[in-house]
Write a protein that holds these residues in place. Structure first.
Motif, PDB file in Angstrom:
ATOM      1  N   ARG A  48       0.825  -1.214   0.000  1.00  0.00           N
ATOM      2  CA  ARG A  48       0.000   0.000   0.000  1.00  0.00           C
ATOM      3  C   ARG A  48       0.861   1.268   0.000  1.00  0.00           C
ATOM      4  O   ARG A  48       0.452   2.306  -0.471  1.00  0.00           O
ATOM      5  N   ARG A  52       3.980   5.698  -2.816  1.00  0.00           N
ATOM      6  CA  ARG A  52       4.275   7.016  -2.223  1.00  0.00           C
ATOM      7  C   ARG A  52       5.768   7.142  -1.911  1.00  0.00           C
ATOM      8  O   ARG A  52       6.393   8.166  -2.188  1.00  0.00           O
ATOM      9  N   HIS A 138      -0.851   4.340  -9.103  1.00  0.00           N
ATOM     10  CA  HIS A 138      -1.584   5.608  -8.951  1.00  0.00           C
ATOM     11  C   HIS A 138      -2.963   5.324  -8.371  1.00  0.00           C
ATOM     12  O   HIS A 138      -3.546   4.263  -8.630  1.00  0.00           O
ATOM     13  N   GLU A 139      -3.459   6.327  -7.649  1.00  0.00           N
ATOM     14  CA  GLU A 139      -4.715   6.197  -6.906  1.00  0.00           C
ATOM     15  C   GLU A 139      -5.839   5.543  -7.718  1.00  0.00           C
ATOM     16  O   GLU A 139      -6.516   4.647  -7.252  1.00  0.00           O
ATOM     17  N   TYR A 140      -6.048   6.025  -8.944  1.00  0.00           N
ATOM     18  CA  TYR A 140      -7.219   5.568  -9.699  1.00  0.00           C
ATOM     19  C   TYR A 140      -6.868   4.581 -10.813  1.00  0.00           C
ATOM     20  O   TYR A 140      -7.669   4.369 -11.729  1.00  0.00           O
ATOM     21  N   TYR A 279      -3.953  11.044 -16.112  1.00  0.00           N
ATOM     22  CA  TYR A 279      -4.529   9.716 -16.361  1.00  0.00           C
ATOM     23  C   TYR A 279      -4.864   9.574 -17.836  1.00  0.00           C
ATOM     24  O   TYR A 279      -5.331  10.522 -18.470  1.00  0.00           O
TER      25      TYR A 279
END
Ligand SMILES: Cc1cc2nc3c(=O)[nH]c(=O)nc-3n(C[C@H](O)[C@H](O)[C@H](O)COP(=O)(O)O)c2cc1C
Length: 535
Positions: A48, A52, A138-140, A279
């Motif tokens: 997770r 970052r 990436h987040e999405y 994105y």
């Protein structure tokens, strides 16, 4: 077979050269550590958190223990020019020259019976992608993906080897998506295999020396792209057979996935954080089915960063920038007599902006250079030409050149309707790849209708070497200094020349002697700061 995009002669094909074992990823990791370019994490980390941590590290980063996975995770190895300079073993400002040199030769691979990548052989259900530390970058993003997957496949009819790099989005233990939307040889080969109704086998190398990855991005005319990789290495790539597919892969790789592509472009894949830094929309793509994994016992799993807020240190932007520089150099060197250097700042995606320095021989050379860059086979949107006294790697100096050597109405080139990558978010709304782009050229070279000294950069005196003023002392005979200075006036010295000619005198005495010469009406200074005798 692919067209060679290089300028001039085709690369020369040599004989095979025995592999030395130099071009292994783990040896490069040692090199990075010695050079202070590696951050090593010994404590267990969660998948997770790694994205970052990778994004915020300016160095390459090795996570020795990743919870839930068997293999260590390595990132950012190719994400700076300094690391590329280490990979090529040259200073940073010689990267392009070295790249051109290595592009100039093809070295055939050699076949070997065994190699470190075959230490662990897994087939069927024992081959499991979830054991690899692929993470959500990436987040999405639609799912975690394997990003540094160097693909190896063959043309279904000719059997010629093709290599590239593709992202594989995980869908389960033995299934991934594969992004083959953009035109590429792999896409063409797979289409042909489907037309012929043949199964299309493919292998993915994960974890290789940076030069291997860069070699996959080059277009060179050859029927075996392992020859390009060999040319980059300067020696033959040792190839071993895969276990479940009829393909060969570098024996010194860390991990190899084996399998085949299946289906038409029907499965939704993506979205991805893209090379643009934004994105990219989800696409329809075929599927990759895993049949086996080969790996070293202590294999390192490598990842490549793509997109995000810190584009300048993503692997993709830095790799792409090197390729852009090569393509622009090839084009510009045909357009002007004395190009000096090309730099593509990775912060602008590694595709879109380029700076060229050149020695202007004839009026118009600067415009020639920018037009050649915009029309090159790279996807440059902004080209800036500067003189060879400008350090194109230094943003501040380039800003200064634009501020002082560029006039918008006469030194700008704007051309519309040119080829582009459709992913650029600044393009107008469009369908698929049916869109063109506008390009901007800035000629920030000096005007040729003004004298050169107008543009000279004021530098501190004795910038190149310290003055020889070791025994500086106050003079006892000012008249003697006056006479000696007067004798120099025929050559039109500048003040700095007196400092050089009279290394033992204090500057104050030179100023005093100048005052005497002026009082006597014997000296005048011209508009360039040179002193001349009067009369
Ligand atoms: C890290 C990285 C990831 C890449 N991912 C993809 C991808 O998912 N899909 C794609 O079409 N190209 C991708 N590329 C670009 C291709 O690898 C590149 O265009 C290559 O030259 C294509 O080779 P080919 O035309 O021989 O098949 C990627 C490049 C890099 C460096």
């Amino acid at each position: 077979m692919r067209a060679y995009e290089g300028a001039g002669a085709r690369p020369s094909k040599g004989n095979s050269i025995a592999p030395s074992g130099t071009y292994e990823l783990r040896k490069f990791v040692q090199q990075l550590e010695t050079a202070g370019e590696l951050e090593r994490w010994r404590d267990p980390v969660s998948l997770r958190d790694v994205a970052r941590m990778i994004e915020s590290s300016e160095k390459a980063i090795l996570f020795e223990r990743v919870r839930g996975c068997h293999l260590p995770l390595l990132a950012n190895t190719m994400a700076s020019r300094r690391r590329w300079a280490l990979a090529f073993d040259v200073p940073e400002d010689q990267l392009l020259d070295e790249l051109r040199r290595r592009m100039g030769r093809l070295i055939p691979p050699v076949r070997v019976a065994d190699g470190p990548v075959r230490e662990v052989l897994l087939v069927g259900d024992r081959a499991d992608l979830t054991e690899l530390p692929a993470y959500l970058q990436h987040e999405y993003d639609g799912a975690p993906y394997i990003s540094a997957a160097l693909d190896v496949s063959k043309h279904p009819e000719t059997g010629c080897y093709n290599i590239g790099v593709r992202r594989l989005m995980l869908r389960g233990p033995r299934e991934t998506g594969i992004d083959v939307v953009s035109p590429s040889d792999l896409r063409a080969y797979y289409r042909r295999a489907r037309e012929l109704g043949r199964r299309f086998e493919i292998a993915f190398v994960i974890g290789a020396h940076p030069l291997d990855y860069l070699a996959t991005q080059m277009k060179v005319e050859t029927d075996d792209e392992f020859e390009i990789m060999g040319g980059f290495r300067g020696e033959s790539v040792p190839l071993v057979r895969c276990q479940t597919v009829d393909l060969e892969v570098p024996a010194d790789a860390e991990v190899v996935l084996e399998g085949y592509l299946e289906g038409d472009w029907t499965e939704v894949e993506g979205p991805f954080g893209e090379y643009t830094g934004c994105y990219g929309a989800a696409h329809f793509n075929p599927v990759f089915r895993l049949t086996g994994i080969m790996r070293r016992r202590d294999a390192i799993f490598e990842t490549a960063t793509i997109g995000g807020a810190r584009l300048h240190h993503t692997d993709t932007a830095v790799i792409t920038a090197l390729r852009t520089e090569l393509l622009v150099w090839e084009s510009v060197s045909r357009a002007v007599a004395e190009p000096r250097a090309v730099y593509c700042p990775p912060a602008a995606t590694g595709l879109h902006h380029v700076r060229i320095s050149l020695r202007v021989r004839d009026p118009g050379d600067g415009r020639n250079a920018v037009i050649a860059a915009l029309g090159s086979n790279a996807e440059v949107k902004l080209a800036i030409a500067v003189d060879d006294d400008i350090d194109i790697y230094d943003d501040k100096v380039v800003e200064w050149a634009i501020a002082t050597r560029y006039q918008a109405d006469t030194d700008t080139v704007i051309i519309g309707g040119l080829r582009t990558f459709p992913l650029d978010p600044s393009l107008p709304p469009h369908e698929g790849s049916k869109v063109t782009t506008a390009k901007l050229g800035i000629d920030a070279t000096r005007r040729w209708d003004k004298p050169a000294h107008v543009f000279a950069i004021p530098r501190p005196p004795f910038s190149d070497a310290p003055s020889r003023s070791v025994n500086e002392r106050q003079c006892e005979d000012l008249e003697d200094v006056v006479q000696r200075m007067a004798a120099t006036l025929v050559d039109g010295p500048r003040f700095v020349d007196w400092l050089t000619m009279f290394p033992t005198l204090h500057q104050a005495d030179l100023v005093r002697a100048l005052g005497v010469l002026r009082q006597r009406g014997l000296v005048r200074m011209d508009t360039e700061g040179r002193y001349w005798p009067v009369g």
